[in-house]
Design an enzyme around this catalytic site. Sequence first.
Site, PDB file in Angstrom:
ATOM      1  N   LYS A  10       0.830  -1.211   0.000  1.00  0.00           N
ATOM      2  CA  LYS A  10       0.000   0.000   0.000  1.00  0.00           C
ATOM      3  C   LYS A  10       0.866   1.263   0.000  1.00  0.00           C
ATOM      4  O   LYS A  10       2.068   1.201   0.306  1.00  0.00           O
ATOM      5  CB  LYS A  10      -0.919  -0.032   1.239  1.00  0.00           C
ATOM      6  CG  LYS A  10      -1.968  -1.157   1.236  1.00  0.00           C
ATOM      7  CD  LYS A  10      -2.840  -1.070   2.493  1.00  0.00           C
ATOM      8  CE  LYS A  10      -4.010  -2.029   2.450  1.00  0.00           C
ATOM      9  NZ  LYS A  10      -4.895  -1.851   3.653  1.00  0.00           N
ATOM     10  N   ARG A 119      -1.538 -14.052   5.666  1.00  0.00           N
ATOM     11  CA  ARG A 119      -2.283 -13.280   6.687  1.00  0.00           C
ATOM     12  C   ARG A 119      -1.511 -13.294   8.011  1.00  0.00           C
ATOM     13  O   ARG A 119      -1.464 -12.298   8.725  1.00  0.00           O
ATOM     14  CB  ARG A 119      -3.688 -13.874   6.931  1.00  0.00           C
ATOM     15  CG  ARG A 119      -4.680 -13.698   5.811  1.00  0.00           C
ATOM     16  CD  ARG A 119      -5.118 -12.285   5.552  1.00  0.00           C
ATOM     17  NE  ARG A 119      -5.886 -11.650   6.604  1.00  0.00           N
ATOM     18  CZ  ARG A 119      -6.588 -10.522   6.439  1.00  0.00           C
ATOM     19  NH1 ARG A 119      -6.639  -9.913   5.263  1.00  0.00           N
ATOM     20  NH2 ARG A 119      -7.234  -9.987   7.438  1.00  0.00           N
ATOM     21  N   THR A 125      -5.287  -6.595  11.348  1.00  0.00           N
ATOM     22  CA  THR A 125      -5.685  -5.394  10.590  1.00  0.00           C
ATOM     23  C   THR A 125      -5.299  -4.115  11.317  1.00  0.00           C
ATOM     24  O   THR A 125      -4.903  -3.135  10.696  1.00  0.00           O
ATOM     25  CB  THR A 125      -7.224  -5.412  10.390  1.00  0.00           C
ATOM     26  OG1 THR A 125      -7.581  -6.612   9.697  1.00  0.00           O
ATOM     27  CG2 THR A 125      -7.697  -4.209   9.595  1.00  0.00           C
ATOM     28  N   ARG A 136       2.784  -5.675   9.935  1.00  0.00           N
ATOM     29  CA  ARG A 136       2.068  -4.537  10.529  1.00  0.00           C
ATOM     30  C   ARG A 136       2.565  -4.238  11.940  1.00  0.00           C
ATOM     31  O   ARG A 136       2.674  -3.082  12.347  1.00  0.00           O
ATOM     32  CB  ARG A 136       0.561  -4.812  10.522  1.00  0.00           C
ATOM     33  CG  ARG A 136      -0.040  -4.733   9.103  1.00  0.00           C
ATOM     34  CD  ARG A 136      -1.432  -5.328   9.056  1.00  0.00           C
ATOM     35  NE  ARG A 136      -2.104  -5.100   7.774  1.00  0.00           N
ATOM     36  CZ  ARG A 136      -3.240  -5.688   7.427  1.00  0.00           C
ATOM     37  NH1 ARG A 136      -3.833  -6.541   8.257  1.00  0.00           N
ATOM     38  NH2 ARG A 136      -3.794  -5.433   6.259  1.00  0.00           N
ATOM     39  N   ASN A 156      -1.990   0.449   7.194  1.00  0.00           N
ATOM     40  CA  ASN A 156      -1.452  -0.819   7.691  1.00  0.00           C
ATOM     41  C   ASN A 156      -0.583  -1.543   6.660  1.00  0.00           C
ATOM     42  O   ASN A 156      -0.436  -2.759   6.701  1.00  0.00           O
ATOM     43  CB  ASN A 156      -2.582  -1.707   8.219  1.00  0.00           C
ATOM     44  CG  ASN A 156      -3.689  -1.894   7.204  1.00  0.00           C
ATOM     45  OD1 ASN A 156      -3.528  -1.561   6.040  1.00  0.00           O
ATOM     46  ND2 ASN A 156      -4.801  -2.450   7.640  1.00  0.00           N
ATOM     47  N   HIS A 159      -2.156  -5.139   1.898  1.00  0.00           N
ATOM     48  CA  HIS A 159      -3.414  -5.854   1.766  1.00  0.00           C
ATOM     49  C   HIS A 159      -3.073  -7.311   1.502  1.00  0.00           C
ATOM     50  O   HIS A 159      -2.124  -7.595   0.772  1.00  0.00           O
ATOM     51  CB  HIS A 159      -4.218  -5.299   0.588  1.00  0.00           C
ATOM     52  CG  HIS A 159      -5.359  -6.195   0.193  1.00  0.00           C
ATOM     53  ND1 HIS A 159      -6.598  -6.116   0.780  1.00  0.00           N
ATOM     54  CD2 HIS A 159      -5.415  -7.230  -0.683  1.00  0.00           C
ATOM     55  CE1 HIS A 159      -7.374  -7.054   0.269  1.00  0.00           C
ATOM     56  NE2 HIS A 159      -6.680  -7.751  -0.625  1.00  0.00           N
TER      57      HIS A 159
HETATM   58  P1  GDP Z   1      -7.732  -6.401   6.172  1.00  0.00           P
HETATM   59  O1  GDP Z   1      -8.262  -7.547   5.373  1.00  0.00           O
HETATM   60  O2  GDP Z   1      -6.925  -6.866   7.366  1.00  0.00           O
HETATM   61  O3  GDP Z   1      -6.932  -5.413   5.342  1.00  0.00           O
HETATM   62  O4  GDP Z   1      -8.964  -5.580   6.773  1.00  0.00           O
HETATM   63  P2  GDP Z   1     -10.441  -5.285   6.166  1.00  0.00           P
HETATM   64  O5  GDP Z   1     -10.629  -6.038   4.885  1.00  0.00           O
HETATM   65  O6  GDP Z   1     -11.406  -5.483   7.264  1.00  0.00           O
HETATM   66  O7  GDP Z   1     -10.391  -3.716   5.859  1.00  0.00           O
HETATM   67  C1  GDP Z   1      -9.810  -3.199   4.696  1.00  0.00           C
HETATM   68  C2  GDP Z   1      -8.977  -1.988   5.052  1.00  0.00           C
HETATM   69  O8  GDP Z   1      -9.819  -0.912   5.496  1.00  0.00           O
HETATM   70  C3  GDP Z   1      -7.979  -2.192   6.202  1.00  0.00           C
HETATM   71  O9  GDP Z   1      -6.793  -2.806   5.776  1.00  0.00           O
HETATM   72  C4  GDP Z   1      -7.770  -0.772   6.680  1.00  0.00           C
HETATM   73  O10 GDP Z   1      -6.815  -0.078   5.859  1.00  0.00           O
HETATM   74  C5  GDP Z   1      -9.152  -0.139   6.478  1.00  0.00           C
HETATM   75  N1  GDP Z   1      -9.979  -0.203   7.699  1.00  0.00           N
HETATM   76  C6  GDP Z   1     -10.550  -1.334   8.204  1.00  0.00           C
HETATM   77  N2  GDP Z   1     -11.271  -1.049   9.310  1.00  0.00           N
HETATM   78  C7  GDP Z   1     -11.167   0.286   9.507  1.00  0.00           C
HETATM   79  C8  GDP Z   1     -11.694   1.185  10.508  1.00  0.00           C
HETATM   80  O11 GDP Z   1     -12.396   0.802  11.451  1.00  0.00           O
HETATM   81  N3  GDP Z   1     -11.383   2.502  10.370  1.00  0.00           N
HETATM   82  C9  GDP Z   1     -10.603   2.967   9.353  1.00  0.00           C
HETATM   83  N4  GDP Z   1     -10.335   4.285   9.313  1.00  0.00           N
HETATM   84  N5  GDP Z   1     -10.072   2.156   8.417  1.00  0.00           N
HETATM   85  C10 GDP Z   1     -10.350   0.830   8.471  1.00  0.00           C
HETATM   86 MG    MG Z   2      -9.707  -7.635   3.855  1.00  0.00          MG
END
Ligand code: GDP
Ligand code: MG
Length: 184
Positions: A10, A119, A125, A136, A156, A159
């Site tokens: 990212k 992962r 996350t 991370r 973070n 992806h």
């Molecule tokens: P990942 O699969 O671990 O990347 O997490 P998700 O698929 O749930 O979310 C996608 C991306 O959205 C994350 O990697 C973060 O960059 C962002 N994100 C997720 N949850 C939040 C949140 O609660 N607040 C904010 N500001 N960003 C979030």
């Molecule tokens: Mg995801």
Amino acid sequence: MIERTLVIIKPDAVKRGLMGEIISRLERAGLKIVAAKMVWARREQMEGFYPSDEGWLRSVGNKTLNSYKEMGLDPKAELGTDDPVEIGRMVKRWLVDYMTETPILLLVVEGNHAVSVVRKLVGNTLPYKAEPGTIRGDFSVDSPDLANREKRSIRNLVHASDSPEEARREIAYWFREDEIYSYK
Ligand code: GDP
Ligand code: MG
């Protein structure tokens, strides 16, 4: 159990010069890079990459609501709403802002149980919760309270696909089959 998964380096990692470090951690674990491409995504491209069905928006929104609850913060006061779908939409907008800041590096990573292994290497996350030793956990301390207050996505660094099905869809979104290589 040889699987493929999509990794995206990212913009925060690109800006901080962490591309090599991240690739080297994947290689060190025994995973194979079978495709790579740098792309400066357009907003529409990024919007199409992340799902927009209500189920996905609700689940993202609920995760945000949970972190507010954990921290004793009032989502209505902070975000103007406590509707999970609306919050999911807001988080997705921030995510698109974030992912289009600079070019990103797309990688198809192959290996034994690649989806879950990646992962694990990537970590939680929420960087402040990610274990040391994970990408991370080692390179970020960002958290949802700070990110949401600043109306931006959690930074973070990477992806990584969440399941083999998600991996198939995500890889096909960015790569043609003849751009993915098979080698020993
Ligand atoms: P990942 O699969 O671990 O990347 O997490 P998700 O698929 O749930 O979310 C996608 C991306 O959205 C994350 O990697 C973060 O960059 C962002 N994100 C997720 N949850 C939040 C949140 O609660 N607040 C904010 N500001 N960003 C979030
Ligand atoms: Mg995801």
